[in-house]
Write an enzyme that holds these catalytic residues in place. Structure first.
Site, mmCIF file in Angstrom:
data_model
loop_
_atom_site.group_PDB
_atom_site.id
_atom_site.type_symbol
_atom_site.label_atom_id
_atom_site.label_comp_id
_atom_site.label_asym_id
_atom_site.label_seq_id
_atom_site.Cartn_x
_atom_site.Cartn_y
_atom_site.Cartn_z
ATOM 1 N NE ARG A 51 -2.511 -1.499 2.695
ATOM 2 C CZ ARG A 51 -3.033 -2.588 2.180
ATOM 3 N NH1 ARG A 51 -4.038 -2.510 1.361
ATOM 4 N NH2 ARG A 51 -2.568 -3.774 2.502
ATOM 5 C CB THR A 52 3.382 2.550 2.355
ATOM 6 O OG1 THR A 52 2.558 2.260 3.477
ATOM 7 C CG2 THR A 52 4.094 3.863 2.582
ATOM 8 C CE LYS A 80 26.423 -5.982 -5.148
ATOM 9 N NZ LYS A 80 26.517 -4.915 -6.146
ATOM 10 N NE ARG A 101 7.015 0.551 5.270
ATOM 11 C CZ ARG A 101 5.747 0.171 5.308
ATOM 12 N NH1 ARG A 101 5.425 -1.090 5.116
ATOM 13 N NH2 ARG A 101 4.798 1.059 5.524
ATOM 14 C CG HIS A 129 3.594 4.436 8.550
ATOM 15 N ND1 HIS A 129 3.950 5.185 7.442
ATOM 16 C CD2 HIS A 129 2.925 3.355 8.066
ATOM 17 C CE1 HIS A 129 3.504 4.567 6.356
ATOM 18 N NE2 HIS A 129 2.887 3.464 6.709
#
Lengths: 301, 156
Positions: A51-52, A80, A101, A129
């Site tokens: 969604r985000t 890496k 995120r 958030h």
């Protein structure tokens, strides 16, 4: 707000929230404005999200901008062994703004300190958030016609739910009365409750959802995460007490609306979807408008 | 150091030509202070006293370190475990500085964030806290926003 990062909900003042919500209203009327032409936004998702990420990318695309980035850490140089600092400093060279995120709490704040372009936090672990919070505020204002002096009931996982934490904190600026409904194991943490106490606002705690419903203007339901419970029997016991059904809304105030950050599992029965109180899908759509507003404000367009 | 009368104690304190005296340390924090200041790594004279009589506190601890002045950062550490401590700096047998240690508004580097999933415990990032309660010490992490308090405080 120009060139400022949005990491935590208290980075912006009440007036700035309102400005974003007003801007979002304009985008709701006219979402397709080519104001991001020639701009590049990086979406760095070190942790998967549907969604985000999609609503951010949709917001950028509607505005005519381009998106670069990755959708999970496995396909990036993090695999890496690159440090977060190096990843951010490098990507900042390639774009005008970074949306990120990350599963580690505080990672977005740290990124904003090493980045040459503004950062929008799209979720840092169980911490913040803020864009979800702004779209929640937008949805509340949209459905109630105001933000001040509302009775907001939070239901479900109040302990680990970061959307609950951000929204609780933001609502302290609007004279909110809190109704906190959760199993005892998942009560709102004291680090968050302290914001309500400092603002000298009232809060009531419940374990029974039906007790809270008649008081609420907004019912903010969250998913109870099975993985948080050490005892599966405990989980089974509480999971059904928060199965909101249409008939439970009989005693609700006429203006009550049900919000949920989604994804939902079984905490809202599908029969609620067809009631006039259900607002969660519209809420998800509002995310696009609010993110458009943020992009405009932060890029100073 | 043991069983000093007031005069003799004064004499011992001023007997340091150059260095630092930390007085009025709560007895239970004396050895925490020595660890925080990494006194075991010093090569100069270090005197540690504990369970000494104190008019103000009943019992107290004292630490005296020759030829060493501590950075502000280190002194901040002491304030977290020994808020009553007095810091005395001596130069040429004279007290050149005497002050109460103080819990500052922000704490940097020395305290470890209690949250194992905080970026400061995962990446190479120095910690930073805002002190939200100075009496019953509570620190809010600048990064993960969790609260580290007296009970779960660890030092880097």
């Amino acid at each position: 707000m120009k060139n400022r990062s949005l990491i935590s909900i208290d980075d912006f003042s009440k007036e700035e929230f309102i400005r974003i919500l007003d801007l979002a209203e304009e985008f709701e009327k006219n979402p397709r404005q080519r104001i991001l032409e020639g701009k590049v936004v990086a979406t760095l998702f070190f942790e998967p999200s549907t969604r985000t990420r999609l609503s951010f990318e949709s917001a950028v695309n509607y505005l005519g901008g381009r998106v670069i980035g990755f959708t999970d850490a496995a396909s990036s140089s993090v695999k890496k062994g690159e440090s977060l600092k190096d990843t951010i400093k490098t990507v900042a060279n390639y774009c005008d703004l970074i949306v990120m995120r990350h599963p580690v709490e505080g990672s977005a704040r740290f990124a904003s300190e090493v980045s040459s372009v503004p950062i929008i936090n799209a979720g840092d672990g169980a911490n913040q958030h803020p864009t979800q919070c702004l779209l929640d505020l937008y949805s509340i204002r949209k459905t109630q016609g105001k933000l001040d002096k509302l009775n907001v009931a939070f239901v479900g996982d109040l302990k680990y739910g970061r959307t609950v934490h951000s929204l609780t904190q933001a609502l302290t600026q609007f004279n909110t009365t809190y109704h906190l409904v959760s199993p005892l194991e998942l009560k709102l943490p004291s680090a968050v409750k302290i914001y309500i106490k400092d603002a000298k606002l009232d809060y009531f705690q419940y374990t029974d959802l039906s007790e809270a419903i008649p008081h609420a203007d907004v019912l903010y339901v969250t998913r109870i995460q099975r993985e948080r419970f050490s005892d599966p029997i405990e989980y089974e016991k509480v999971k059904n007490s928060y199965n909101l059904m249409a008939e439970m809304l009989k005693n609700a105030k006429p203006n009550l609306r049900v919000l949920h950050p989604l994804p939902r599992v079984n905490e809202i029965h599908e029969d609620v979807d067809d009631t006039r109180q259900a607002y969660y899908f519209q809420q998800a759509l509002n995310g696009v408008y609010v993110r458009q507003a943020l992009l405009k404000a932060i890029l100073g367009l | 150091m043991e069983k000093k009368n007031g005069n003799h104690k004064e004499l011992v304190v001023s007997a340091i030509e150059n260095g630092t005296v930390i007085d009025h340390i709560p007895v239970q924090s004396v050895f925490q202070v020595t660890r925080l200041l990494r006194l075991d790594e010093l090569s100069s004279h270090v005197l540690i006293g504990t369970n000494l009589d104190s008019k103000k506190f009943g019992k107290k601890g004292i630490v005296k370190v020759s030829d060493k002045y501590f950075a502000r950062e280190d002194i901040n550490k002491i304030a977290l475990v020994a808020p009553t401590a007095t810091l005395i700096e001596i130069r040429g047998f004279k007290v050149t500085e005497k002050k109460q240690v103080e819990v500052p508004d922000t704490i940097e580097k020395v305290v470890r964030c209690v949250n194992p999933n905080c970026v400061t415990n995962v990446e190479n990032v120095p910690t930073r806290f805002r002190v939200i309660n100075k009496q019953d010490v509570k620190l809010r992490c600048h990064y993960c926003e969790k609260i580290t308090d007296k009970r779960n405080m660890g030092f880097r």
